[in-house]
Design a protein around this motif. Structure first.
Motif, PDB file in Angstrom:
ATOM      1  N   UNK A  45      58.464 103.237 -48.703  1.00 24.98           N
ATOM      2  CA  UNK A  45      57.406 103.725 -47.476  1.00 24.98           C
ATOM      3  C   UNK A  45      56.788 104.276 -48.281  1.00 24.98           C
ATOM      4  N   UNK A  46      55.928 104.584 -47.503  1.00 26.06           N
ATOM      5  CA  UNK A  46      55.031 106.125 -47.792  1.00 26.06           C
ATOM      6  C   UNK A  46      55.469 107.496 -46.779  1.00 26.06           C
ATOM      7  N   UNK A  47      55.592 108.512 -47.632  1.00 27.99           N
ATOM      8  CA  UNK A  47      55.825 109.647 -46.983  1.00 27.99           C
ATOM      9  C   UNK A  47      55.171 109.878 -45.904  1.00 27.99           C
ATOM     10  N   UNK A  48      55.841 110.932 -44.819  1.00 25.99           N
ATOM     11  CA  UNK A  48      55.793 111.519 -43.385  1.00 25.99           C
ATOM     12  C   UNK A  48      53.871 111.637 -43.934  1.00 25.99           C
ATOM     13  N   UNK A  49      53.037 112.040 -42.764  1.00 20.28           N
ATOM     14  CA  UNK A  49      52.062 112.520 -42.384  1.00 20.28           C
ATOM     15  C   UNK A  49      51.890 113.845 -41.531  1.00 20.28           C
ATOM     16  N   UNK A  50      51.579 114.689 -42.596  1.00 16.09           N
ATOM     17  CA  UNK A  50      50.958 116.119 -41.910  1.00 16.09           C
ATOM     18  C   UNK A  50      49.368 115.684 -40.991  1.00 16.09           C
ATOM     19  N   UNK A  51      49.941 116.299 -39.372  1.00 12.67           N
ATOM     20  CA  UNK A  51      48.414 116.421 -38.538  1.00 12.67           C
ATOM     21  C   UNK A  51      48.570 117.698 -38.153  1.00 12.67           C
ATOM     22  N   UNK A  52      47.682 118.095 -38.358  1.00 18.55           N
ATOM     23  CA  UNK A  52      47.179 119.680 -37.553  1.00 18.55           C
ATOM     24  C   UNK A  52      46.010 119.503 -37.153  1.00 18.55           C
ATOM     25  N   UNK A  53      46.054 119.840 -35.321  1.00 19.14           N
ATOM     26  CA  UNK A  53      44.978 119.148 -34.183  1.00 19.14           C
ATOM     27  C   UNK A  53      45.406 120.605 -32.926  1.00 19.14           C
ATOM     28  N   UNK A  54      44.407 120.689 -33.201  1.00 20.65           N
ATOM     29  CA  UNK A  54      43.665 121.798 -31.859  1.00 20.65           C
ATOM     30  C   UNK A  54      43.504 120.636 -30.328  1.00 20.65           C
ATOM     31  N   UNK A  55      43.903 121.327 -29.434  1.00 24.48           N
ATOM     32  CA  UNK A  55      44.027 120.674 -27.986  1.00 24.48           C
ATOM     33  C   UNK A  55      42.736 120.408 -27.682  1.00 24.48           C
ATOM     34  N   UNK A  56      42.910 119.409 -27.127  1.00 26.20           N
ATOM     35  CA  UNK A  56      41.355 118.553 -26.255  1.00 26.20           C
ATOM     36  C   UNK A  56      41.181 119.664 -25.126  1.00 26.20           C
ATOM     37  N   UNK A  57      40.219 119.763 -24.935  1.00 25.98           N
ATOM     38  CA  UNK A  57      39.700 120.384 -24.177  1.00 25.98           C
ATOM     39  C   UNK A  57      39.242 119.704 -23.119  1.00 25.98           C
ATOM     40  N   UNK A  58      39.273 118.593 -21.867  1.00 27.04           N
ATOM     41  CA  UNK A  58      38.672 117.607 -21.593  1.00 27.04           C
ATOM     42  C   UNK A  58      37.154 118.282 -20.645  1.00 27.04           C
ATOM     43  N   UNK A  59      37.499 119.343 -19.778  1.00 26.16           N
ATOM     44  CA  UNK A  59      36.406 119.622 -19.675  1.00 26.16           C
ATOM     45  C   UNK A  59      35.007 120.627 -20.080  1.00 26.16           C
ATOM     46  N   UNK A  61      34.645 122.956 -23.995  1.00 30.99           N
ATOM     47  CA  UNK A  61      35.334 122.135 -25.359  1.00 30.99           C
ATOM     48  C   UNK A  61      36.781 122.481 -25.922  1.00 30.99           C
ATOM     49  N   UNK A  62      36.368 121.610 -27.206  1.00 35.28           N
ATOM     50  CA  UNK A  62      38.414 121.982 -28.306  1.00 35.28           C
ATOM     51  C   UNK A  62      38.591 123.050 -28.244  1.00 35.28           C
ATOM     52  N   UNK A  63      39.573 122.841 -28.803  1.00 35.02           N
ATOM     53  CA  UNK A  63      40.290 124.401 -29.434  1.00 35.02           C
ATOM     54  C   UNK A  63      39.482 124.997 -30.577  1.00 35.02           C
ATOM     55  N   UNK A  64      39.790 125.905 -31.668  1.00 36.05           N
ATOM     56  CA  UNK A  64      39.433 125.776 -32.616  1.00 36.05           C
ATOM     57  C   UNK A  64      40.734 125.421 -33.454  1.00 36.05           C
ATOM     58  N   UNK A  65      40.656 125.567 -34.632  1.00 33.68           N
ATOM     59  CA  UNK A  65      41.463 125.070 -35.788  1.00 33.68           C
ATOM     60  C   UNK A  65      41.216 126.051 -37.193  1.00 33.68           C
ATOM     61  N   UNK A  66      42.278 127.177 -37.422  1.00 33.61           N
ATOM     62  CA  UNK A  66      41.593 128.559 -38.529  1.00 33.61           C
ATOM     63  C   UNK A  66      42.525 128.392 -39.526  1.00 33.61           C
TER      64      UNK A  66
END
Length: 293
Positions: A45-59, A61-66
């Motif tokens: 099957x397909x190879x595994x995915x790599x996901x890099x996501x910042x955290x949600x800010x519920x109230x 802004x969300x976090x930055x990704x650098x």
């Protein structure tokens, strides 16, 4: 998973996750340790995915990704950065997409690509190249400004600006050139170059201006050359200046005027028909407009 903070304080922050490779030691080749993140192989099957996501800010802004390489040391350069999709022995390779999110109640995020400045040698180049194909057409390259769908009276579509860099120096610092060339046709016609203004569906279409810049305090304005190419066999291309056909209005005028000067002789205007080494010379005709009213 880092720890969650459930404290009611204003500045309570969740725990951080830090992955740091070891420092290297030595007088010449002590390299720092690498950090590698790889997804699993998919046998059938397909190879595994790599996901890099910042955290949600519920109230807020969300976090930055650098994603950045570290600054270079006193005797080196900063590290390179490579973002690419993998090769494939059969089938299409993966696409690469850079996009900002859709905004509701605000502006869409901008995308900026800038080459860093330097203080020696030539500035860094930026190259955008569409894909080559050995079995079909080459890939297209499109630069399209944003559309405005707002109902406001003065909503204007985004502009596209191509500007070469300014030159510096006391005597010969030339400004950079802008060159637009269509592709070579190996066995067919070469590619066309088309410059068209935008359609005004309810009013006038946009203007097209081709002009050289004004001369400086110790120079002249640039020359302008509009010509068709030479050919080793056959006729050369024609050159046509015409205005559009009007329905319910007058046809546009054509005006050719030599600019005025305040010294020496005024500029000349010359209209010369073509010479032929094997037949009659070309004719020169000046014909006023016909009235069919």
């Amino acid at each position: 998973t880092a720890g969650e903070s459930t404290a009611a304080a204003v500045s309570s922050t969740g725990g951080a996750v830090t992955v740091t490779a070891g420092a290297g030691a030595g007088t010449t080749t002590g390299k720092g340790g690498a950090v590698s993140i790889s997804a699993g192989v998919g046998a059938e099957g397909v190879g595994g995915a790599v996901t890099v996501s910042s955290g949600v800010g519920t109230a807020t802004s969300s976090g930055d990704v650098t994603v950045a390489t570290a600054a270079g040391g006193v005797a080196g350069v900063s590290g390179n950065m490579l973002l690419k999709t993998g090769d494939t022995p059969a089938g299409a390779t993966g696409s690469y997409t850079v996009t900002t999110g859709t905004a509701v109640g605000g502006a869409g995020g901008a995308i900026t690509m800038t080459v860093g400045s330097g203080n020696t040698a030539t500035g860094g180049a930026m190259t955008l190249t569409a894909g080559e194909s050995t079995a079909g057409d080459g890939g297209a390259l499109m630069l399209t400004a944003g559309e405005s769908t707002a109902a406001a009276v003065s909503s204007t579509g985004g502009a596209v600006t191509v500007t070469a860099g300014a030159g510096a120096g006391t005597t010969t610092g030339k400004g950079g050139a802008v060159s637009i060339s269509a592709g070579v046709g190996a066995e067919g016609v070469g590619g066309a170059v088309t410059v068209s203004s935008g359609v005004g569906t309810a009013t006038s279409s946009g203007d097209v201006t081709v002009a050289t810049a004004a001369g400086g305090v110790a120079g002249v304005s640039g020359n302008m050359l509009l010509k068709t190419g030479d050919t080793p066999a056959g006729a050369t291309g024609s050159y046509t200046v015409t205005t559009g056909t009007a329905v319910g209005g007058a046809g546009g005028a054509i005006t050719m005027t030599v600019g005025s000067g305040n010294t020496a002789t005024g500029g000349a205007m010359t209209l010369t028909a073509g010479e032929s080494t094997a037949g009659d010379g070309g004719a020169l005709m000046l014909t006023a407009g016909e009235s069919t009213a």
